[in-house]
Enzyme design. Structure first.
Site, PDB file in Angstrom:
ATOM      1  N   HIS A 153      42.678  10.015 -16.401  1.00  0.00           N
ATOM      2  CA  HIS A 153      42.012   9.026 -15.623  1.00  0.00           C
ATOM      3  C   HIS A 153      41.070   9.642 -14.460  1.00  0.00           C
ATOM      4  O   HIS A 153      40.675   9.213 -13.586  1.00  0.00           O
ATOM      5  CB  HIS A 153      43.091   8.307 -14.676  1.00  0.00           C
ATOM      6  CG  HIS A 153      44.200   7.540 -15.375  1.00  0.00           C
ATOM      7  ND1 HIS A 153      44.297   6.527 -16.149  1.00  0.00           N
ATOM      8  CD2 HIS A 153      45.316   8.419 -15.517  1.00  0.00           C
ATOM      9  CE1 HIS A 153      45.257   6.428 -16.723  1.00  0.00           C
ATOM     10  NE2 HIS A 153      46.095   7.176 -16.356  1.00  0.00           N
ATOM     11  N   SER A 274      13.349  18.967 -10.757  1.00  0.00           N
ATOM     12  CA  SER A 274      12.668  17.588 -10.388  1.00  0.00           C
ATOM     13  C   SER A 274      11.327  17.927  -9.885  1.00  0.00           C
ATOM     14  O   SER A 274      11.076  18.924  -9.279  1.00  0.00           O
ATOM     15  CB  SER A 274      13.744  16.991  -9.551  1.00  0.00           C
ATOM     16  OG  SER A 274      12.838  16.093  -8.826  1.00  0.00           O
ATOM     17  N   LYS A 280      16.802  20.373  -6.969  1.00  0.00           N
ATOM     18  CA  LYS A 280      17.247  19.739  -8.159  1.00  0.00           C
ATOM     19  C   LYS A 280      17.372  20.862  -9.443  1.00  0.00           C
ATOM     20  O   LYS A 280      16.247  21.448  -9.578  1.00  0.00           O
ATOM     21  CB  LYS A 280      16.905  18.467  -8.473  1.00  0.00           C
ATOM     22  CG  LYS A 280      17.058  17.261  -7.682  1.00  0.00           C
ATOM     23  CD  LYS A 280      18.579  17.090  -7.585  1.00  0.00           C
ATOM     24  CE  LYS A 280      18.923  16.210  -8.773  1.00  0.00           C
ATOM     25  NZ  LYS A 280      18.465  14.794  -8.883  1.00  0.00           N
ATOM     26  N   GLU A 287      22.713  16.110 -20.975  1.00  0.00           N
ATOM     27  CA  GLU A 287      22.458  14.321 -21.106  1.00  0.00           C
ATOM     28  C   GLU A 287      21.955  14.096 -22.323  1.00  0.00           C
ATOM     29  O   GLU A 287      22.457  12.911 -22.773  1.00  0.00           O
ATOM     30  CB  GLU A 287      21.531  13.945 -19.896  1.00  0.00           C
ATOM     31  CG  GLU A 287      22.354  14.123 -18.657  1.00  0.00           C
ATOM     32  CD  GLU A 287      21.303  14.021 -17.296  1.00  0.00           C
ATOM     33  OE1 GLU A 287      21.617  13.123 -16.512  1.00  0.00           O
ATOM     34  OE2 GLU A 287      20.596  14.785 -17.170  1.00  0.00           O
TER      35      GLU A 287
END
Ligand code: ARG
Length: 458
Positions: A153, A274, A280, A287
């Site tokens: 979980h 970024s 960043k 992704e």
């Protein structure tokens, strides 16, 4: 090409909807290769003269070098790659070009070309998986002793080793390899000679063409041959399942690289920055692998739905088989390469992983197990006692093994100081030495077996 029967040419819409050349030009190498073998067979059988066969072969070689140099021209009037090649051949060698299509149809031709293409895609997938497996097993070997929290979980459950976690993905890739290998085996029958749907009246030699094209044997039923795309579906379904694994691994990397986790740093080469936030470092490659899985599954679905209601034999719907396979193959090849680079190049923050395992009361099961073993307490009761200890540790914001013995004994008098040997994360993972468990020795054994299976140097 089929104008003889028609009084009028096709409308603009007909030409556009019919044209597959924008995508099936990807099959030009396979088309030329299969045509060369076909004409060699026709000559051997005395169906075309050796002069015509030589002229056709030379013409096809010329076309191959033209396409290699300039790309494949896209003329909708020529519909597809097969007619594009034949039309150029006619320009190059004249009417003899028309003999190439003897004892063959575009139906067995496209089935053959596409099988050759998918066979290469299966091979690329297997090679990509092999590279990923090498990376996983190498990193797992480095981290057989590195403790991290194991989750259920996504809540800290029990300590595991990073090596064990990485080897879980090795197991998934092993099943992927088996699926692509099985796809390859089923694909190994040659369609050429099935002709339009019923076979041919010419005295062809299907064994010759099958062998020359690297197939094990000719297909056994001409109707099935020209209307079968199982080989493409086998590839897509193997690709879809493989992409699910890659997506899950990508997801873990994304979570691990996030600042609150801080379990891993992505390689710079597979990250982006970024344009506004200078700090960043984004895991875009991971992704996109996660995103691509959606598209690959979509490709598998698309072809299944295309095929589901088709009567025997060929229908033009089947021309739509190529875009999903071409798309999925491109995405899968990229995804495999990206994940291999990530596994190879990421830095695991093992201190941080260990600290997270120590903080999450991950050894609570070990306390309960100890009560069962050493104090002969039924597991359910031990579970309850341990729950009270966890509550206490949580209230004081300390680890389980930092609770003073007196406080543990206040919860249950049967606890004694020997318990502390079992509450460290190292003791916990070492104890899970059942076959396939997370104990470092178990992980080392699985890694050694994997290395042997992959032919890696010891
Ligand atoms: N471009 C076609 C395809 O990809 C080739 C087969 C055409 N056959 C036919 N009967 N029209 O499926």
């Amino acid at each position: 090409m089929w104008g003889g029967r028609f009084a009028e040419g096709p409308s603009a819409i007909m030409r556009e909807i019919n044209a597959s050349i924008p995508f099936d030009k990807a099959l030009w190498r396979e088309d030329i290769r299969a045509s060369k073998v076909h004409v060699a067979m026709l000559a051997r059988q005395g169906i075309v003269t050796s002069d015509d066969s030589n002229a056709i072969t030379q013409g096809l070689d010329t076309i191959a070098s033209e396409f290699e140099r300039d790309g494949v021209p896209e003329d909708w009037d020529l519909e597809d790659i097969h007619m594009t090649v034949e039309s150029r051949l006619t320009e190059l060698i004249g009417p003899a070009a028309g003999r190439l299509h003897t004892a063959r149809s575009r139906n067995d031709q496209v089935a053959t070309d596409f099988r050759l293409w998918v066979r290469a895609a299966n091979e690329r997938a297997l090679a990509g998986l092999d590279a990923l497996q090498h990376a996983l097993v190498t990193r797992a070997g480095e981290h057989a002793d590195s403790v991290m929290p194991g989750f259920t979980h996504l809540q800290t459950a029990q300590p595991v080793t990073l090596g064990h976690h990485l080897m879980a993905y090795y197991e998934m890739t092993r099943r992927d390899v088996a699926r692509f290998a099985a796809a390859q085996e089923r694909l190994a029958e040659c369609p050429l000679g099935a002709a339009a749907l019923a076979g041919t009246g010419f005295d062809i030699d299907r064994d010759f063409t099958a062998t020359e094209l690297g197939f094990s044997r000719p297909t056994a039923n001409s109707l099935d041959t020209v209307s079968d795309r199982d080989f493409a579906l086998d590839y897509l379904m193997a690709a879809a399942q493989c992409s699910l694994h890659l997506s899950r691994l990508a997801e873990e990397m994304i979570v691990w690289a996030s600042q609150p986790f801080g379990f891993a740093r992505m390689p710079d080469a597979l990250s982006t920055g970024s344009s506004i936030m200078p700090q960043k470092k984004n895991p875009d490659a991971a992704e996109l692998v996660r995103g691509h899985a959606g598209r690959i599954v979509g490709c598998a679905t698309a072809l299944m739905v295309t095929m589901k209601g088709l009567p025997l034999a060929y229908s033009k719907d089947m021309q739509d088989d190529k875009p999903p396979v071409l798309e999925a193959a491109n995405l899968l090849d990229l995804s495999l390469a990206a994940m291999t680079g990530m596994v190879r190049g990421c830095t695991f923050q093992t201190k941080r992983m260990r600290a997270a395992a120590e903080l999450g009361f991950a050894t609570a099961t070990d306390l309960a197990d100890w009560l069962v073993r050493e104090a002969n307490i039924p597991f359910r009761e031990a579970h309850h006692i341990t729950g009270a200890a966890v509550r206490l540790a949580e209230e004081r914001s300390i680890a389980l093994d930092a609770i003073p013995l007196a406080d543990l004994q206040a919860i249950d008098t049967r606890i004694d100081e020997r318990v502390f040997d079992h509450l460290t994360v190292d003791a916990s993972v070492a104890a899970r030495a059942s076959y396939g468990g997370t104990a470092p020795d178990q992980v080392r054994q699985r890694v050694a077996e994997a290395r042997a299976a992959l032919g890696m140097e010891e």
